[in-house]
Scaffold this motif. Structure first.
Motif: not given
Length: 220
Positions: A68-83, A165-174
C-alpha cells in the motif's frame, strides 16, 4: 622465533575477529528467536526476550501490507516505513531489516546515517538521485541517477540521501543488515537536539551567522 610469530598471528586474528563481530549484530544462538515483550513467557534471551520456540507459529514470520502507498504529504515529500524487530518480532537475532520508501514529486529522504547497518536500495518505481559522502578527510560524494530496477548500496555509517527527480511518484525498498539499524537525520540531530546545541558552537562549525543558527534551531 616461530612460537613468537605464531602467538602474534593468533593475537592479530583474534583482534580482527572480535572487531568484525562487534561491527554487526551478534550471531544467533538458535534457529530463531521471536521477540516478546513479556519476559515471563520467554525462555531464551538473544537481543530481546524470546518466545518459547515450541510456541512459535507461522504468523510470527510474516509481515503484510507493504504493497500500500504511504502518505507523503509532509515538508519533505517522503515517507519511510521501517520494518525492524520492533514491528516484526520474527526478525529478532536474524540481523536484517527492511524499509519501504515513498517519494512524492521532488520528495526527499534527507541526508542521514544508519549507525549499525549497510543499506541496499532497490528502485521499484520512478527515478531517484541518490548519493553518499565518504568520511574525513576526503568527503567524496558518490552520486547516481537510478531508475526502476536499479540497485545502489550505501556503506554503513556514511551520510546518504535519495531525491525524486522524476515526473511521477517513486517507490524504493531498502534492505539493511541489522534488525535495528538506527537512524540519525543530520539536520534534525544538529539543529533539533534536546537540549539545543550552543548556537555559538554551530555558528562556528558551519561558518554561519548566529541569527541563522537560531532560526534553524527554531525550525527543527
Amino acid at each position: 622465533m616461530t612460537k613468537l610469530f605464531t602467538c602474534l598471528l593468533t593475537v592479530v586474528l583474534l583482534a580482527l575477529t572480535s572487531s568484525l563481530a562487534s561491527a554487526h549484530d551478534p550471531s544467533p544462538l538458535q534457529d530463531f528467536c521471536v521477540a516478546v515483550s513479556n519476559p515471563n513467557s520467554a525462555v531464551f534471551v538473544n537481543g530481546k526476550f524470546c518466545k518459547d520456540p515450541k510456541l512459535t507459529i507461522v504468523d510470527d514470520f510474516i509481515f503484510m501490507g507493504l504493497d500500500a502507498p504511504r502518505n507523503t504529504l509532509n515538508q519533505l515529500g517522503s515517507n519511510v516505513t521501517l520494518i525492524n524487530v520492533d514491528v516484526f518480532p520474527g526478525l529478532n537475532s536474524l540481523g536484517i531489516a527492511l524499509a519501504r520508501v515513498d517519494y512524492a514529486l521532488y520528495g526527499l529522504n534527507p541526508p542521514h546515517i544508519h549507525p549499525r547497518a549497510t543499506e541496499l536500495l532497490t528502485v521499484i518505481e520512478g527515478t531517484l538521485l541518490v548519493g553518499f559522502v565518504t568520511s574525513n578527510p576526503d568527503n567524496r560524494l558518490f552520486t547516481k541517477v537510478l531508475n526502476k530496477g536499479d540497485i545502489f548500496v550505501f556503506p554503513m555509517g556514511l551520510i546518504h540521501f535519495q531525491f525524486n527527480i522524476g515526473e511521477t511518484n517513486a517507490v524504493a525498498f531498502s534492505s539493511l543488515d541489522s534488525q535495528n539499524p538506527g537512524l540519525i537525520t543530520i539536520a534534525n540531530a544538529t539543529f533539533g537536539s534536546n537540549p539545543p546545541i550552543n548556537p555559538y558552537v554551530l555558528a562556528k562549525a558551519f561558518q554561519l551567522d548566529k541569527s541563522v543558527i537560531n532560526y534553524l534551531q527554531q525550525k527543527f
